[in-house]
Design a protein around this motif. Structure first.
Motif, PDB file in Angstrom:
ATOM      1  N   PHE A  36       0.746  -1.131  -0.364  1.00  0.00           N
ATOM      2  CA  PHE A  36      -0.098  -0.130   0.020  1.00  0.00           C
ATOM      3  C   PHE A  36       1.258   1.382   0.182  1.00  0.00           C
ATOM      4  N   LEU A  37       2.374   0.979   0.415  1.00  0.00           N
ATOM      5  CA  LEU A  37       2.935   2.279   0.283  1.00  0.00           C
ATOM      6  C   LEU A  37       3.331   2.114  -1.304  1.00  0.00           C
ATOM      7  N   VAL A  38       2.990   1.683  -1.689  1.00  0.00           N
ATOM      8  CA  VAL A  38       3.588   1.637  -3.162  1.00  0.00           C
ATOM      9  C   VAL A  38       2.806   3.012  -4.188  1.00  0.00           C
ATOM     10  N   LEU A  44       7.631   0.601 -10.766  1.00  0.00           N
ATOM     11  CA  LEU A  44       9.088  -0.283  -9.892  1.00  0.00           C
ATOM     12  C   LEU A  44       8.844  -1.178  -8.183  1.00  0.00           C
ATOM     13  N   GLY A  45       7.970  -0.111  -7.876  1.00  0.00           N
ATOM     14  CA  GLY A  45       7.561  -0.512  -5.893  1.00  0.00           C
ATOM     15  C   GLY A  45       7.028  -1.920  -6.195  1.00  0.00           C
ATOM     16  N   PHE A  46       6.266  -2.511  -7.226  1.00  0.00           N
ATOM     17  CA  PHE A  46       5.353  -3.119  -7.582  1.00  0.00           C
ATOM     18  C   PHE A  46       5.923  -4.469  -7.784  1.00  0.00           C
ATOM     19  N   ALA A  47       6.995  -4.173  -8.537  1.00  0.00           N
ATOM     20  CA  ALA A  47       8.230  -5.020  -9.327  1.00  0.00           C
ATOM     21  C   ALA A  47       8.778  -5.963  -8.006  1.00  0.00           C
ATOM     22  N   ALA A  48       9.881  -4.822  -7.022  1.00  0.00           N
ATOM     23  CA  ALA A  48       9.816  -5.118  -5.749  1.00  0.00           C
ATOM     24  C   ALA A  48       9.087  -5.968  -5.277  1.00  0.00           C
ATOM     25  N   CYS A  49       7.251  -5.880  -4.627  1.00  0.00           N
ATOM     26  CA  CYS A  49       7.226  -6.315  -3.988  1.00  0.00           C
ATOM     27  C   CYS A  49       6.240  -8.236  -4.984  1.00  0.00           C
ATOM     28  N   ALA A  50       6.472  -7.809  -6.048  1.00  0.00           N
ATOM     29  CA  ALA A  50       6.570  -9.116  -6.404  1.00  0.00           C
ATOM     30  C   ALA A  50       7.611  -9.791  -6.732  1.00  0.00           C
ATOM     31  N   PHE A  51       8.753  -9.353  -6.645  1.00  0.00           N
ATOM     32  CA  PHE A  51      10.488  -9.982  -6.633  1.00  0.00           C
ATOM     33  C   PHE A  51      10.513 -11.232  -4.777  1.00  0.00           C
ATOM     34  N   PHE A  52       9.799 -10.438  -3.849  1.00  0.00           N
ATOM     35  CA  PHE A  52       9.656 -10.592  -2.178  1.00  0.00           C
ATOM     36  C   PHE A  52       8.816 -11.915  -2.413  1.00  0.00           C
ATOM     37  N   VAL A  53       7.334 -11.843  -2.910  1.00  0.00           N
ATOM     38  CA  VAL A  53       6.583 -12.829  -3.014  1.00  0.00           C
ATOM     39  C   VAL A  53       7.339 -14.056  -3.791  1.00  0.00           C
ATOM     40  N   VAL A  54       7.779 -13.552  -4.961  1.00  0.00           N
ATOM     41  CA  VAL A  54       8.671 -15.015  -5.666  1.00  0.00           C
ATOM     42  C   VAL A  54       9.414 -15.425  -5.410  1.00  0.00           C
ATOM     43  N   LEU A  55      10.287 -14.513  -4.288  1.00  0.00           N
ATOM     44  CA  LEU A  55      11.389 -14.965  -3.503  1.00  0.00           C
ATOM     45  C   LEU A  55      10.396 -16.072  -2.134  1.00  0.00           C
ATOM     46  N   SER A  56      10.175 -15.393  -1.876  1.00  0.00           N
ATOM     47  CA  SER A  56       9.349 -16.233  -0.093  1.00  0.00           C
ATOM     48  C   SER A  56       8.950 -17.321  -0.818  1.00  0.00           C
ATOM     49  N   ALA A  57       8.118 -17.837  -2.058  1.00  0.00           N
ATOM     50  CA  ALA A  57       7.504 -18.510  -2.365  1.00  0.00           C
ATOM     51  C   ALA A  57       8.121 -19.802  -3.269  1.00  0.00           C
ATOM     52  N   VAL A  58       9.252 -19.459  -3.503  1.00  0.00           N
ATOM     53  CA  VAL A  58      11.083 -20.101  -3.804  1.00  0.00           C
ATOM     54  C   VAL A  58      11.325 -21.204  -2.711  1.00  0.00           C
ATOM     55  N   THR A  59      11.467 -20.307  -2.003  1.00  0.00           N
ATOM     56  CA  THR A  59      11.695 -20.314  -0.195  1.00  0.00           C
ATOM     57  C   THR A  59      10.905 -21.426   0.831  1.00  0.00           C
ATOM     58  N   ALA A  60       9.702 -21.150   0.451  1.00  0.00           N
ATOM     59  CA  ALA A  60       8.683 -22.289   0.661  1.00  0.00           C
ATOM     60  C   ALA A  60       8.289 -23.510   0.183  1.00  0.00           C
ATOM     61  N   ILE A 256      10.702  -2.921   2.014  1.00  0.00           N
ATOM     62  CA  ILE A 256       9.281  -1.632   3.099  1.00  0.00           C
ATOM     63  C   ILE A 256      10.535   0.064   2.876  1.00  0.00           C
ATOM     64  N   THR A 257      11.797  -0.515   2.489  1.00  0.00           N
ATOM     65  CA  THR A 257      13.195   0.577   2.343  1.00  0.00           C
ATOM     66  C   THR A 257      12.583   0.672   0.797  1.00  0.00           C
ATOM     67  N   GLY A 258      13.099  -0.085   0.605  1.00  0.00           N
ATOM     68  CA  GLY A 258      13.237  -0.469  -1.277  1.00  0.00           C
ATOM     69  C   GLY A 258      11.822   0.680  -1.404  1.00  0.00           C
ATOM     70  N   VAL A 259      10.931   0.514  -1.358  1.00  0.00           N
ATOM     71  CA  VAL A 259       9.239   1.256  -1.644  1.00  0.00           C
ATOM     72  C   VAL A 259       9.516   2.437  -1.481  1.00  0.00           C
ATOM     73  N   VAL A 260       9.864   2.527  -0.397  1.00  0.00           N
ATOM     74  CA  VAL A 260       9.975   4.333  -0.024  1.00  0.00           C
ATOM     75  C   VAL A 260      11.143   5.289  -0.964  1.00  0.00           C
ATOM     76  N   PHE A 261      12.108   4.480  -0.994  1.00  0.00           N
ATOM     77  CA  PHE A 261      13.316   5.068  -1.561  1.00  0.00           C
ATOM     78  C   PHE A 261      12.796   4.577  -3.419  1.00  0.00           C
ATOM     79  N   LEU A 262      12.375   3.885  -3.630  1.00  0.00           N
ATOM     80  CA  LEU A 262      11.609   4.027  -4.881  1.00  0.00           C
ATOM     81  C   LEU A 262      10.698   5.381  -5.196  1.00  0.00           C
ATOM     82  N   ASN A 263       9.365   5.033  -3.755  1.00  0.00           N
ATOM     83  CA  ASN A 263       9.419   6.201  -4.643  1.00  0.00           C
ATOM     84  C   ASN A 263       9.440   7.896  -4.233  1.00  0.00           C
TER      85      ASN A 263
END
Ligand SMILES: Nc1ncnc2c1ncn2[C@@H]1O[C@H](COP(=O)(O)OP(=O)(O)O)[C@@H](O)[C@H]1O
Ligand SMILES: [Mg+2]
Lengths: 273, 271
Positions: A36-38, A44-60, A256-263
């Protein structure tokens, strides 16, 4: 059993499965905040969040189609919100002369789709990797301070885990009732929306009645197993934070830092342009 | 004193409509008793009276010296009498096998290390030790019901009451439960099985025939199934092998002796 991806545990041995439920709940909430911060217009912020989801799914070790499937349940809702955005957004320039579809309308639609998709897939990862009991225990533990003001935290957590446990059972049952009513000539597929909703009544009523019967039997079964509320109750599962949870916290803080930074970065970019 | 004593118990849900009338019996430790009776004869009501889910309107239920009329002994009774119901789906509280089995011990405040032991014990008793982390939703009916039994066994009951626990299962599932009951009996657990299947009742030491809220006959399976009058009055049938033997006799086949099980029938025909 019909495949109910959202809300059902996917058993596997993984880094994420082994994380503490409380950490996972907090990280999920932080993730939703990140989404919601994006800012609008800023994918680009969404891309970062999507990357987080992909990363979590792979790790899980959750198969990717499972994660995608979790969107299916609310696909209608996503499409509806996107279509409404496209049709009714009056801001921006029309795509063609006198047209009612504007560029901003399209961007906003994409924005909404991205937002909902990310939140749902993120949340589904929590339920894929955390058993309902862990989830309920985690929430109970996180809400423990509320016991001080006499809120029934234990009961709340138990109700939740039982509700989650019964979702697949009730979906099965709904399926069976729909088939039974179809066999008697019920028609769920034709007519306008009101006709279709009305056709659902003969499904909902038996479902409601059977749910009450199930609740009654479950209550007896719980009593028979000496259930007496939270008093003097012990817990089999021990909750303990580990290095995994610390890593999780670091990663989500990074996001979160990344998203804020990208904003911010986007604003600089926009001003620069 | 017998492990379980039911004395002059009556019960009604609604006024002037007694569901159980003056029922009395005793069950000794290690016995296997079957309760048979047609639908609505009061079997489930009786089962619930045995572990203090219901309290008799008159008469007493005493388990191991604890009377269900005494509020303070409620949990002592429920710990001693495990009750398993018909529909496994409506008895499981958790989405993971081990969490479900842990529910009972957690409720009575068993320590964590001991809960683990009890889970292992209960799951091995029903032959489901390999399903510790499984999700019950993905199991067969028979397996789900075995988990439900394990959930009750984790409380270490002296008496296991099965209220038509095989009624919703296929023949394979029924055979699984029969196997579990056999093992439990060997381990000294007292078993009371309420059933619709006469072949299941045949495996008990004693049978109680319930009709319209009264026990109209008590006896060994042979005694009960030889008494056609009583069975007729209770609207019950005889075991499959017995009815086959009857038909054969009617048609002039020489079937000697009493036939109650498939083995009896084989023996009677092959001599
Ligand atoms: N909760 C209840 N409220 C009112 N009547 C009930 C209730 N449960 C059972 N009964 C009635 O009590 C009688 C015996 O029921 P039950 O003990 O369930 O019989 P069985 O298990 O042998 O089929 C039936 O006539 C039934 O309608
Ligand atoms: Mg019954």
């Amino acid at each position: 059993m019909r495949d109910v991806s959202f809300g059902s545990y996917y058993p596997a041995k993984s880094f994420v499965h082994n994380m503490d439920a409380r950490a996972k709940i907090l990280i999920s909430i932080a993730f939703i905040v990140a989404v919601f911060l994006v800012r609008s217009f800023h994918f680009l912020g969404f891309a970062a969040c999507a990357f987080f989801v992909v990363l979590s799914a792979v790790t899980a070790r959750i198969p990717f189609f499972k994660v995608i499937k979790s969107i299916r349940t609310i696909l209608f809702f996503i499409v509806l919100s996107a279509v409404l955005q496209v049709l009714f957004n009056k801001n921006g320039t029309p795509l063609w002369e006198g047209g009612f579809i504007t560029d901003i309308g399209l961007i906003n639609a994409g924005f909404i789709v991205a937002r909902i998709t990310l939140v749902v897939t993120g949340a589904s990862l929590l339920t894929f990797t955390t058993t309902p009991v862990e989830l309920a225990d985690g929430i109970e533990s996180l809400l423990t301070p509320l016991k001080l003001i006499k809120l029934p935290v234990h009961e709340f957590a138990l109700i939740m885990s039982i509700a989650l446990r019964f979702i697949p059972t009730l979906i099965d049952e709904t399926d069976r009732i729909i088939k039974a009513q179809k066999a008697r000539g019920a028609d769920f597929e034709s007519g306008n929306i009101f006709k279709r909703l009305k056709a659902l009544i003969p499904v909902l009523i038996p479902l409601l009645i059977s749910s009450f019967r199930r609740a009654d039997e479950l209550a007896d079964a719980m009593d028979a197993r000496c259930y007496a509320g939270s008093k003097n109750r012990t817990k089999y599962k021990k909750m303990k934070l580990s290095y995994r949870d610390i890593i999780g916290f670091i990663v989500i803080a990074g996001l979160i830092t990344g998203v804020v930074f990208l904003n911010k970065f986007y604003i600089v970019l926009a001003v620069g342009v | 004193m017998a492990l379980l004593e039911v004395q002059n118990v009556s019960y009604s849900y609604e006024k002037n409509k007694p569901v159980l009338k003056n029922v009395s019996f005793r069950v000794e430790e290690g016995e296997h008793v079957a309760v048979i009776g047609h639908n609505g004869s009061g079997k489930s009501t009786l089962a619930k009276l045995l572990n203090a889910l219901l309290i008799p309107a008159s008469g007493t239920v005493t388990v191991d010296g604890f009377s269900s009329a005494d509020k303070k002994s409620l949990f002592e009774i429920r710990k001693r009498v495990g009750l398993v119901f018909q529909n496994p789906d409506n008895q499981l509280v958790a989405s993971i096998v081990e969490d479900d089995v842990a529910f009972g011990p957690e409720n009575i405040g068993v320590k964590r290390e001991e809960i683990k032991e009890r889970i292992d014990f209960a799951l091995s008793a029903v032959g489901m030790q390999d399903f510790l982390k499984a999700s019950p939703m993905r199991l067969s009916g028979g397996q789900k019901q075995r988990i439900a039994i394990a959930g009750v066994l984790a409380l270490k009951p002296k008496i296991l009451v099965l209220d038509e626990s095989t009624a919703m299962l296929d023949p394979a599932g029924r055979a699984e439960i029969a196997e579990v009951v056999k093992t439990l009996k060997k381990d000294g657990v007292t078993v009371i099985s309420v059933t619709h299947y006469m072949d299941e009742a045949m495996t008990a030491d004693r049978i109680f025939v319930l009709s319209k809220g009264e026990i109209i006959k008590t006896g060994s399976p042979k005694e009960v199934f030889s008494d056609r009058e009583t069975l007729k009055a209770a609207e019950l049938c005889v075991p499959l092998a017995t009815s086959i033997a009857d038909k054969l006799k009617e048609n002039g086949v020489d079937v000697r002796g009493d036939v109650f099980t498939a083995e009896d029938l084989g023996a009677a025909l092959c001599v």
